[in-house]
Scaffold this motif. Structure first.
Motif, mmCIF file in Angstrom:
data_model
loop_
_atom_site.group_PDB
_atom_site.id
_atom_site.type_symbol
_atom_site.label_atom_id
_atom_site.label_comp_id
_atom_site.label_asym_id
_atom_site.label_seq_id
_atom_site.Cartn_x
_atom_site.Cartn_y
_atom_site.Cartn_z
ATOM 1 N N LYS A 19 -4.941 73.960 15.472
ATOM 2 C CA LYS A 19 -4.550 73.264 16.654
ATOM 3 C C LYS A 19 -6.158 73.159 17.527
ATOM 4 N N PRO A 20 -6.351 71.773 17.978
ATOM 5 C CA PRO A 20 -7.601 71.698 18.863
ATOM 6 C C PRO A 20 -7.226 72.567 19.955
ATOM 7 N N SER A 21 -8.251 72.616 20.866
ATOM 8 C CA SER A 21 -8.382 73.274 22.276
ATOM 9 C C SER A 21 -9.030 72.761 23.092
ATOM 10 N N GLY A 22 -9.126 73.141 24.400
ATOM 11 C CA GLY A 22 -9.915 72.702 25.515
ATOM 12 C C GLY A 22 -10.059 71.275 25.820
ATOM 13 N N PHE A 23 -11.051 70.830 26.416
ATOM 14 C CA PHE A 23 -11.321 69.299 26.891
ATOM 15 C C PHE A 23 -12.313 68.760 25.895
ATOM 16 N N VAL A 24 -11.984 67.630 25.527
ATOM 17 C CA VAL A 24 -12.865 66.608 24.668
ATOM 18 C C VAL A 24 -13.171 65.572 25.451
ATOM 19 N N THR A 81 -6.939 68.364 25.626
ATOM 20 C CA THR A 81 -7.009 67.202 26.319
ATOM 21 C C THR A 81 -8.028 66.314 25.826
ATOM 22 N N PHE A 82 -7.724 65.138 25.422
ATOM 23 C CA PHE A 82 -8.827 64.185 25.071
ATOM 24 C C PHE A 82 -8.833 63.025 25.933
#
Length: 339
Positions: A302-307, A141-142
């Motif tokens: 893949k990106p992960s988590g909250f940005v 999530t961005f």
């Protein structure tokens, strides 16, 4: 849920946004572009295609896609809360063969099955602006830290009261929506209050709409005009609240805050309609989402988590202990146009 058909999918495709160097053609039965192939095909699904905030997000994503050689398609729900429309959009993008979907979910839970279907097909799914529940329903999530943005608004309003006991009215968004809940809770923390506190004299839900906010505030003002602070969840609702206050000659006694950072909202701060707004950065969300999509297409990573894409307090009346920027800075960094 309504029966989904090729006709409904065609209707959803009709609202696709085309930009120079990008594509919005449908590829029925097409295979998903595989991660690691180097070919980035990015689809964006927003809540609507008319709200200036989502227009900015869409345009920024299209520009970033073009700059990085990615194909790009954009679809949207017909209105805020159109979960079925967003589900059809996700299905449409899967048919086009995208390898990344960026989505601002109308509901944090309303499109989870479609998102899971996309992920099961090997598509990277990134939430922009609005988190899903649970958060790991998407790969990453961005977004703005909406609780922190609410806390910034509350901290400023509290400081502006200069020690006076708050007499607060709250103009909330859509009941149960994650953004509304987070901003509401953050604001109260910044004010040093809790839900149910006697300093809260009333609240209304206005679903992000200026007219509904004005009507709701007019109703609240029929009960009491003994107030000194107003929370609004976004700038259109702040404008609606201000119109109701102005009609009763109450603007001079109230500190009215908001969140968004649109150019019109910054102008509202400059003109004195709002005492403060907290700016968020949809352009940054979109750009970072597209860059992650391009990297995924090239490497499979893949990106992960909250940005957290950040938030900044905007006011022309800075106060001790509250970090802020003025409206000149705000107008250089805002999103959307002014009316």
């Amino acid at each position: 849920m309504r029966q989904r058909s090729l006709t409904a999918l065609a209707v959803a495709a009709a609202v696709a946004v085309s930009t120079a160097g990008c594509t919005v053609e449908r590829h029925w039965g097409g295979d998903t572009a595989k991660a690691g192939s180097g070919k980035a095909k990015v689809g964006l699904v927003t809540k609507t295609d008319t709200n200036p905030y989502f227009v900015e997000l869409r345009n920024a994503a299209a520009k970033a896609a073009k700059a990085n050689g990615a194909e790009f398609s954009a679809l949207a729900g017909q209105f805020d809360g159109d979960n079925d429309g967003q589900v059809r959009a996700i299905e449409n993008l899967m048919q086009q063969g995208v390898n990344t979907i960026l989505i601002t979910p109308s509901s944090s839970t309303g499109v989870l099955k479609a998102i899971q279907d996309a992920r099961d097909a090997g598509i990277l799914v990134i939430a922009l602006d609005t988190a899903t529940e649970p958060a790991d329903a998407v790969d990453a999530t961005f977004a703005t830290d909406n609780f922190a943005a609410g806390e910034q608004e509350g901290a400023y309003v509290k400081a502006a009261l200069v020690g006076a006991d708050p007499k607060l009215l709250m103009v909330d968004g859509t009941a149960g929506a994650s953004v509304d809940t987070q901003r509401h809770g953050g604001f109260l923390k910044g004010m040093g209050l809790e839900d149910g506190a006697p300093q809260i004299k009333g609240h209304t839900n206005a679903n992000g709409d200026q007219s509904l906010a004005q009507q709701g505030m007019e109703n609240l003002l029929q009960r009491t005009t003994d107030l000194n602070a107003i929370y609004s969840m976004n700038e259109p609702m702040g404008r609606g609240a201000h119109a109701a206050l102005k009609a009763r000659g109450l603007t001079g006694q109230v500190v009215l805050g908001s969140i968004d950072g649109g150019c019109e909202g910054v102008q509202n701060v400059k003109s004195g309609q709002l005492a403060v707004t907290v700016m968020q950065f949809p352009r940054k969300m979109a750009e970072q989402g597209v860059l992650a999509a391009v990297d995924y297409a090239k490497t499979g990573k893949k990106p992960s988590g909250f940005v957290n894409t950040g938030s900044t307090t905007i006011t022309d009346k800075p106060l001790p202990g509250v970090e802020s920027k003025d409206t000149a800075w705000g107008l250089q960094n805002c999103w959307g146009g002014t009316e």
